[in-house]
Every structure is written in structure tokens, then in C-alpha cells.
Design an enzyme around this catalytic site. Structure first.
Site, PDB file in Angstrom:
ATOM      1  N   HIS A 124     -28.956 -15.399  25.357  1.00 47.00           N
ATOM      2  CA  HIS A 124     -27.957 -15.253  26.413  1.00 47.00           C
ATOM      3  C   HIS A 124     -27.377 -16.586  26.865  1.00 47.00           C
ATOM      4  O   HIS A 124     -26.590 -16.631  27.819  1.00 47.00           O
ATOM      5  CB  HIS A 124     -28.562 -14.522  27.620  1.00 47.00           C
ATOM      6  CG  HIS A 124     -28.724 -13.051  27.414  1.00 47.00           C
ATOM      7  ND1 HIS A 124     -29.433 -12.514  26.363  1.00 47.00           N
ATOM      8  CD2 HIS A 124     -28.247 -11.983  28.110  1.00 47.00           C
ATOM      9  CE1 HIS A 124     -29.403 -11.196  26.431  1.00 47.00           C
ATOM     10  NE2 HIS A 124     -28.681 -10.847  27.477  1.00 47.00           N
ATOM     11  N   HIS A 148     -21.581 -17.140  33.119  1.00 49.92           N
ATOM     12  CA  HIS A 148     -22.896 -17.525  32.604  1.00 49.92           C
ATOM     13  C   HIS A 148     -22.676 -18.427  31.390  1.00 49.92           C
ATOM     14  O   HIS A 148     -23.058 -18.116  30.271  1.00 49.92           O
ATOM     15  CB  HIS A 148     -23.726 -16.290  32.251  1.00 49.92           C
ATOM     16  CG  HIS A 148     -24.079 -15.454  33.444  1.00 49.92           C
ATOM     17  ND1 HIS A 148     -23.124 -14.894  34.278  1.00 49.92           N
ATOM     18  CD2 HIS A 148     -25.290 -15.079  33.955  1.00 49.92           C
ATOM     19  CE1 HIS A 148     -23.721 -14.214  35.245  1.00 49.92           C
ATOM     20  NE2 HIS A 148     -25.029 -14.313  35.086  1.00 49.92           N
ATOM     21  N   HIS A 172       0.836  -1.197   0.000  1.00 48.01           N
ATOM     22  CA  HIS A 172       0.000   0.000   0.000  1.00 48.01           C
ATOM     23  C   HIS A 172       0.874   1.252   0.000  1.00 48.01           C
ATOM     24  O   HIS A 172       1.285   1.736   1.070  1.00 48.01           O
ATOM     25  CB  HIS A 172      -0.908   0.004   1.238  1.00 48.01           C
ATOM     26  CG  HIS A 172      -1.778  -1.214   1.349  1.00 48.01           C
ATOM     27  ND1 HIS A 172      -1.285  -2.438   1.768  1.00 48.01           N
ATOM     28  CD2 HIS A 172      -3.098  -1.397   1.080  1.00 48.01           C
ATOM     29  CE1 HIS A 172      -2.278  -3.327   1.768  1.00 48.01           C
ATOM     30  NE2 HIS A 172      -3.382  -2.712   1.361  1.00 48.01           N
ATOM     31  N   HIS A 230      -4.192   3.252  -3.371  1.00 48.91           N
ATOM     32  CA  HIS A 230      -4.295   2.661  -2.039  1.00 48.91           C
ATOM     33  C   HIS A 230      -3.481   1.380  -1.894  1.00 48.91           C
ATOM     34  O   HIS A 230      -2.606   1.300  -1.029  1.00 48.91           O
ATOM     35  CB  HIS A 230      -5.760   2.364  -1.695  1.00 48.91           C
ATOM     36  CG  HIS A 230      -5.931   1.594  -0.420  1.00 48.91           C
ATOM     37  ND1 HIS A 230      -5.903   2.197   0.817  1.00 48.91           N
ATOM     38  CD2 HIS A 230      -6.105   0.260  -0.187  1.00 48.91           C
ATOM     39  CE1 HIS A 230      -6.057   1.271   1.755  1.00 48.91           C
ATOM     40  NE2 HIS A 230      -6.186   0.093   1.168  1.00 48.91           N
ATOM     41  N   GLU A 266     -17.789  -4.300  24.844  1.00 50.52           N
ATOM     42  CA  GLU A 266     -16.998  -5.525  24.943  1.00 50.52           C
ATOM     43  C   GLU A 266     -15.768  -5.502  24.042  1.00 50.52           C
ATOM     44  O   GLU A 266     -14.651  -5.823  24.480  1.00 50.52           O
ATOM     45  CB  GLU A 266     -17.868  -6.746  24.608  1.00 50.52           C
ATOM     46  CG  GLU A 266     -18.920  -7.079  25.635  1.00 50.52           C
ATOM     47  CD  GLU A 266     -20.228  -6.322  25.419  1.00 50.52           C
ATOM     48  OE1 GLU A 266     -21.182  -6.565  26.181  1.00 50.52           O
ATOM     49  OE2 GLU A 266     -20.282  -5.494  24.482  1.00 50.52           O
TER      50      GLU A 266
END
Length: 665
Positions: free
Chosen positions: A475, A463, A38, A268, A413
Site C-alpha cells: 500500500h 496516501h 478489420h 477478423h 477503480e
């Protein structure tokens, strides 16, 4: 230390231009030699990079790991040729032969910056946006270090980002977090060239990036001419004087100086071609052969590198004085920087024990507090789930006080994991982050980089199964544990009780060359030592086994002669013990193995092998004779009822095992 000494040498205008052209053509030569890469970003961003490195960056090429160096992150990692050119010019151990081998197998100049491959590369920055987030982590680590060791800490973190970095969602998470904390000392330069791979940025994005960062609470400035070294220098100087993180929008032209392609997406990701590169050099008045560095630039960089070495020497003198006045604190600083564990850690973790059943997330909370009592460098937090994941660990850092060790990452997260990577790379801390296991999918790209870079980040993922219950299948993790196990270099541990959770934490903290995922239950689990008379001999560092009674005398039974080995993990170990007890009553010789780390489990070739895990069976199939697991999504309802519906009861497990044995050879 409270401030950074200014660079004592400012290159002349002529030297600046010569150095910028050197960086441009080194990058173009690298890409041309490799016929891959690049060139556009390095040719456009060379002036801002040169300005930063020649006037502001505090570093010592002779010691790339100096603890108080400024950090530089090229978040737009596809422009790696720019970074390699800088490292080469300033005297890092990156000779021209390595530039000639750009993107070649085994070189120190890979296609994207890779941590550990190249001296002076602070992090692996392949996927766009993560470099910015890791820079935020480095800046946070600097603030936390300065709060603990103000006498010897005073560095900054710089990053160059591109349009792609800013479009990626992780950049929003990290930038919002940095603004909230007021991370002064973090300065981000945006290579604003208005081009992506497919074409103009305006095809897909019309964000006002400057307004966006201002809204996050950053100091912002715009440099309208990305070739104006003086303007870039002035903007950087003002940014260093501002107590907020800084975002400097620098307007550039991709592929600057390349005829026919400058300012277009063509520049690019493809070599310019020999003819176009020759025209660009001719237009710039460049007459040197490929990979050449003008003597004037070489001499200037040598002087600048020597200044960095002198600043390092001055810091070493400050550290020596600090060591004299506060030897205990200095020793603690050195130990944490070397990632050496305190001698009291095993005893602290061994003391974690309970008689009553409890969730391994609660066991983990006790282990974390035990570790914190002897490891002040252990820092981290959660993605807004500290109470649920068992990671409440004291006061939380905030913009007015960075001395605590807890971090409130918010519901971010991916950003959390990427920031943790930056903190770990910075050095001086052992870091952890937590969320629900099912949300590991949100942070997976950063976790993968933890493994790729060999960073000992600890992921506390709770969990861990359909036993989550009422929150329903969105979940309830099913495939997540198995998907984590396939990441190279990631240690995945699913403990069954307090003793195993303590061992899991010890293994995680003892590891310094890669990340660990702790897979923990929401529901209470029995203390297995108690249910088995206090005996559970360890057969391997991460494997436990229980002795089984002699099988009933039935020499005609092939199954009894062969025996049965039940391998289980986490919450299903207790289920395996219960099933084994019934099978023994029926005359079978049964051995139960608690497989906390499946990568170390070797099935008994002389036994009928059965696995029990409330998750995908993909990794167990072929490893054992019978894999009892879950290859469908769960349901909403009380956890024990959901587990029962999917066959995780003693009677259902026994039915599966008996059915298998009926047809077994």
C-alpha cells in the site's frame, strides 16, 4: 422532457437490405484500400447497426454536439469502418474521400475511433471494454442531468460490444455498477459472433453472458438471427420501454457473406483480398464500384437525418421556453456545458486555510467542499474510500434519486475511471474520482484515455508515499508518481500544504483540455507559511519559493558562492526547509523550491541542485545534481519510522548533501 419521439420513417425491407449491404461493402472497401483493418465485425454487425441508426438513434448530423442527442458508442472499436460508414451515410462531415483514406496518417478515419478526430465519434474506444464502461458513464450523466433539468433532458445511450469487450474485467465492473443503479436508457447490443482473434471464443471463455447481465439486474433478450432487422427492431423497442439497462445478445456471423472466411477468425483482422471481396459482392448482387452508395440508401438517410434535425429544432424550442421560465437554471446549464468556471471559485478556494498541521487529503476535502459551494456541476466520488481520501461530499446518487452529486463507485477503480470519462464526455459536469495512489495502477488505462481524449477528469490520489506506514509495502507507493508523470497530457500536482492544495484544485478546475492527478498525503503536514513567518512568494503558477538569508561571508567556499537549490514536493518540502535551515547555519546559501508540478520546474544552472521526494528518482536523475528518493519498496511499521529507515530525516538528508558537496566540482 420525459420520452423520445419515435422515428417517423421506417425503411422498406428492400431498402434495409440495400443499406446493410452498403455498410458491409463500404467497410470491406475501406479495409481493402488501406490493406489494413478489420472487415469481419462490420460485415456481421451491419444489420444491428443499421436497425439502431435508422429506427431508434436520435441525433442531428448537422450538429454532432447537440446536448440532448442520443449517444452511440462502438465499444468494439476495431470495427471502426462500420461507424465511419454510418457517419458517412447519415450526412456527418465525413466525405467519401475520408473513407478512401481509412487508417492513413492525418485522415478523419483512424484505425480505431478517436474522440476529436471524427465528427460524430463520442469517445476513443481502442482498448476493449472501456467503450462499454464509458457508455455507462454517459448513461449515468444523462440520469443526473435529467434529475436536474427534466424539462430539457431525455436521451439514451447505445453501445455495440464484442466478445473481447465482455471478457475484459472492466466490463464486469461497469455492468455491475450500471445494474446496481438501474440505469434505464442504456442499451447494449452484443455482437455475438463467437470469434476472437485467435479462434473460437470457446477456446478461452464459456460464460453465459445473458445470465451474467441478468444477474447484474439488466433486462436481457436474445436475437437468434443477427440479419433479422425486424427482430432487432422489436428487441430495441422493448428495451426502450424497460426501466433497467438492457443487454441484447444478437447472434451474428463474422465476415458475413465473405466466402471461405465467414464465421472464422481469418475474417477478423485482415483484408478480404480483391478476389474474395469480388466474390462476396457478386453473391450479394452488388454491382456498384468501390465506395459507392446507392441513390435509394442516400435518399433514405437524408430523410432520416432531416428528422433528426427536426427533433433538434423541437428541443431548441423547448430550451427557449425553459430559458424564459427559469433563466437562472438555463444559464447554469449553459455555463456547465461550456465548462466555464463560476466567478466565485478563486475566492472560495482562497478561504481554505488552517493554522494547525493537517494532511493534504484533509486540505483537499476542504477545497472540494469550497468548490462544491459554487459549482453544482462538480460531481464524483471514490472507489469505496471517500472517508480516507477526503471526498465525502453529500448524499449519494441511487436508482431512485439521481439529483445528488456524490457517486459511490464501489471497489472498482478501473470501472470508476472509465465511467468518469464517459460522464465527462457526456458534458455538463466536471468530474472527480478518488482512491489511494498505489491503486492508480488499477485505473491507469482509463486515466491514459482521459489524457488521450483531453478530458478534464480530476483524480484525487491519496496516501502518497511510504509514510502510509503500517499497511506495508503493498500500500506504499514508490514508482506511482513517476509513472503518472510520463503520461502525455496528464497534469500531476503534489502540494505541500493548504495553500498549495487550494492552488492545485484551482489549477485542476481551470484546466479543460486534459486530466489532473492530485497527489495527497495521509500524514499531517505543517502549514509552511506559518513556519516561514507568513511569506512564501510564488515564482510560477505551480512553483513556490522561499527567500533565503545571505550566505555567511566565506569567499573561499565555491559551494557558498554557487549556492544550493533544494527542490522538493509534497510532504518532503517541510523536510527540505528543515535541512536548508541547518545548511544556512553552516554558511551555505540555500534556496528551497516547492515543486508542486515538476513539468514546470527549471533547475537553477548556477546552483548545486538537490531533489527530495519519497519516491522513484528516475525522473529526477539528470534533472538535478543529487536526487534523494526511494528506489526500493517500503516496510510495514509506523509511518515516521518507515520514512526514517529509508533516509527521510533531516540528519540523513544532510549527510547525503554533504557527501555530494564533498565531491562536487
Amino acid at each position: 422532457m420525459t420520452d423520445i419521439a419515435p422515428t417517423a420513417v421506417v425503411p422498406s425491407v428492400a431498402t434495409d437490405q440495400l443499406a446493410v449491404d452498403t455498410l458491409r461493402f463500404l467497410a470491406a472497401d475501406m479495409v481493402e484500400a488501406a490493406q489494413s483493418g478489420h472487415p469481419g465485425m462490420p460485415m456481421g454487425a451491419a444489420p444491428m447497426a443499421w436497425t439502431l441508426w435508422s429506427r431508434h438513434l436520435r441525433h442531428d448530423p448537422a450538429d454532432p454536439e447537440w446536448a440532448d442527442r442520443d449517444r452511440f458508442v462502438l465499444s468494439a472499436g476495431h470495427g471502426s469502418a462500420l461507424l465511419y460508414g454510418l457517419l458517412h451515410l447519415f450526412g456527418y462531415d465525413l466525405p467519401v474521400e475520408q473513407l478512401r483514406r481509412f487508417r492513413q496518417l492525418g485522415s478523419r478515419t483512424p484505425g480505431h475511433p478517436e474522440f476529436g478526430d471524427t465528427p460524430g465519434v463520442e469517445c476513443t474506444t481502442g482498448p476493449l471494454g472501456q467503450g462499454l464502461a464509458m457508455a455507462v458513464g454517459m448513461a449515468l450523466a444523462e440520469r443526473m442531468t435529467a434529475a436536474r433539468y427534466p424539462e430539457i433532458t431525455g436521451h439514451r445511450t447505445y453501445a455495440i460490444v464484442g466478445d473481447g469487450c465482455l471478457m475484459e474485467g472492466v466490463s464486469h465492473e461497469a455492468a455491475s455498477f450500471a445494474g446496481h443503479l438501474g440505469l434505464g436508457g442504456l442499451i447494449v447490443l452484443w455482437d455475438d459472433n463467437e470469434i476472437t482473434i485467435d479462434g473460437a471464443v470457446g477456446r478461452s471463455c464459456s460464460d453465459d453472458q445473458v445470465a451474467r447481465f441478468a444477474a447484474y439486474g439488466w433486462h436481457t433478450e436474445v436475437v437468434t438471427d443477427g440479419t433479422d432487422v425486424e427482430a432487432i427492431d422489436a428487441a430495441l423497442t422493448r428495451a426502450k420501454g424497460d426501466g433497467r439497462p438492457s443487454f441484447l445478445a444478437v447472434r451474428t456471423v463474422i465476415g458475413h457473406g465473405a466466402p471461405g472466411v465467414a464465421g472464422t477468425s481469418t475474417a477478423h483482422g485482415s483484408p478480404l483480398g480483391a478476389e474474395r471481396l469480388a466474390q462476396a459482392k457478386e453473391s450479394a448482387g452488388w454491382t456498384l464500384p468501390p465506395f459507392a452508395v446507392p441513390e435509394q440508401v442516400e435518399a433514405t438517410c437524408a430523410v432520416l437525418a432531416a428528422i433528426g434535425g427536426a427533433e433538434h429544432a423541437a428541443w431548441l424550442a423547448e430550451f427557449a421556453a425553459f430559458d424564459t421560465v427559469a433563466p437562472d437554471r438555463a444559464a447554469e446549464f449553459r455555463r456547465a456545458l461550456a465548462r466555464l468556471l463560476p466567478v466565485g471559485l478563486p475566492d472560495a478556494l482562497e478561504a481554505v486555510a488552517a493554522q494547525a498541521p493537517r494532511a493534504t487529503r484533509q486540505s483537499s476535502q476542504a477545497c472540494l467542499h469550497a468548490a462544491l459551494s459554487v459549482m453544482p456541476e462538480l460531481v464524483g466520488g471514490s472507489a469505496d474510500l471517500a472517508g480516507s481520501t477526503g471526498t465525502v461530499c453529500g448524499e449519494v446518487v441511487h436508482r431512485d434519486d439521481f439529483s445528488p452529486g456524490a457517486v459511490a463507485f464501489g471497489i472498482r477503480e478501473f470501472g470508476m475511471a472509465a465511467v468518469l470519462n464517459g460522464m465527462s464526455l457526456h458534458g455538463g459536469f466536471r468530474v472527480f474520482g478518488s482512491t489511494f495512489l498505489v491503486f492508480a495502477d488499477y485505473l491507469r488505462p482509463a486515466l491514459r484515455l482521459s489524457a488521450l481524449m483531453g478530458q478534464p477528469v480530476i483524480y484525487v490520489l491519496t496516501h502518497d508515499s511510504i509514510a502510509v506506514g503500517e499497511d506495508g509495502p503493498t500500500h506504499q507507493p514508490v514508482e506511482q508518481v513517476e509513472s503518472l508523470r510520463v503520461i502525455p497530457g496528464l497534469q500531476v500536482l503534489r502540494p505541500a500544504d493548504d495553500a498549495e492544495t487550494a492552488l492545485a484544485w484551482e489549477l485542476a478546475l481551470s484546466r479543460v483540455d486534459g486530466p489532473t492527478a492530485l497527489i495527497l498525503s495521509r500524514q499531517a503536514l505543517p502549514q509552511l507559511e506559518d513556519t516561514q513567518g507568513g511569506t512564501r512568494p510564488r515564482t510560477a503558477a505551480t512553483e513556490t519559493a522561499l527567500p533565503s538569508p545571505e550566505a555567511a561571508a566565506d569567499d573561499s567556499s565555491t559551494v557558498a558562492l554557487r549556492g544550493i537549490e533544494i527542490a522538493a514536493t509534497g510532504s518532503e518540502v517541510a523536510l527540505a526547509f528543515a535541512a536548508a535551515e541547518q545548511l544556512r547555519a553552516e554558511g551555505f546559501d540555500v534556496r528551497v523550491v516547492s515543486v508542486m508540478d515538476r513539468s514546470r520546474y527549471t533547475p537553477d544552472a548556477g546552483a548545486h541542485t538537490v531533489s527530495i521526494e519519497a519516491g522513484s528518482t528516475a525522473g529526477w536523475a539528470g534533472l538535478v545534481d543529487l536526487a534523494i528518493g526511494l528506489d526500493e519498496f517500503g516496510h510495514s511499521g509506523p509511518g515516521d519510522e518507515v520514512m526514517a529507515r529509508h533516509g527521510f530525516t533531516v540528519s540523513a538528508v544532510l549527510d547525503r548533501i554533504r557527501e555530494y558537496l564533498d565531491g562536487a566540482p
